[in-house]
Write a protein that holds these residues in place. Structure first.
Motif, short mmCIF file in Angstrom:
data_model
loop_
_atom_site.label_atom_id
_atom_site.label_comp_id
_atom_site.label_asym_id
_atom_site.label_seq_id
_atom_site.Cartn_x
_atom_site.Cartn_y
_atom_site.Cartn_z
N ALA A 194 -27.51 -41.82 1.89
CA ALA A 194 -26.84 -42.31 3.08
C ALA A 194 -25.55 -41.55 3.30
N THR A 236 -23.57 -43.32 11.07
CA THR A 236 -24.21 -43.39 9.76
C THR A 236 -25.56 -42.71 9.80
N SER A 237 -26.03 -42.35 8.63
CA SER A 237 -27.34 -41.74 8.50
C SER A 237 -27.96 -42.21 7.19
N TYR A 238 -29.27 -42.44 7.21
CA TYR A 238 -29.97 -42.94 6.04
C TYR A 238 -31.25 -42.16 5.79
N LYS A 267 -33.95 -46.66 4.42
CA LYS A 267 -33.61 -47.18 5.74
C LYS A 267 -34.12 -48.62 5.91
N THR A 303 -30.60 -50.68 3.29
CA THR A 303 -29.40 -50.07 2.74
C THR A 303 -28.33 -49.97 3.82
N THR A 304 -27.10 -50.22 3.43
CA THR A 304 -25.98 -50.11 4.36
C THR A 304 -24.84 -49.35 3.70
N LEU A 359 -21.97 -48.70 -0.89
CA LEU A 359 -23.40 -48.61 -0.62
C LEU A 359 -24.03 -49.93 -1.04
N THR A 376 -25.83 -34.58 5.64
CA THR A 376 -26.88 -35.15 4.81
C THR A 376 -27.35 -34.22 3.71
#
Length: 123
Positions: free
Chosen positions: A49, A58-60, A65, A68-69, A81, A105
């Protein structure tokens, strides 16, 4: 230089949750995009992430996905995380990283790395 220290790893049963934290040493923390990566034995380090300078983007990874945050508190120089519904496949050493880029990423785009924290998910 940015010093990063991860914490919050441990042993958890499948389906459980963990909240990892990464503390940064510099008050200019807000000028860095932050990311979480993980590396399991025998595998390459992979993206988990990422979050932009002020947290607006944000990117996961597809593998995490929806469960998760990633978040950050720039006033406290900390990135988090939150991982829910953990799976045995999530077992790895989790690394916090910082980049001068807005958000990124790829492993190669990150400039600073923490020592990692172990996450083990039992089946």
């Amino acid at each position: 230089q940015v010093q990063l220290v991860e914490s919050g790893g441990g042993l958890v049963q499948a389906g459980g949750s963990l909240r990892l934290a990464c503390a940064a040493s510099r008050p200019t923390f807000g000028n860095y995009g932050m990311g979480w990566f993980r590396q399991a034995p025998g595998k390459e380090r992979e993206f988990v992430a990422a979050i932009s300078w002020s947290g607006g983007s944000t990117s996961y990874a597809d593998s995490v996905k929806g469960r998760t945050t990633i978040s950050r508190d720039n006033a406290k120089n900390t990135v988090f995380l939150q991982m829910n519904s953990l799976k045995p496949e999530d077992t790895a050493v989790y690394y916090c990283a910082a980049t001068v880029r807005f958000i990124a990423t790829a492993v190669a785009t990150y400039d600073y790395w923490g020592q990692g924290t172990q996450v083990t998910v039992s089946s």
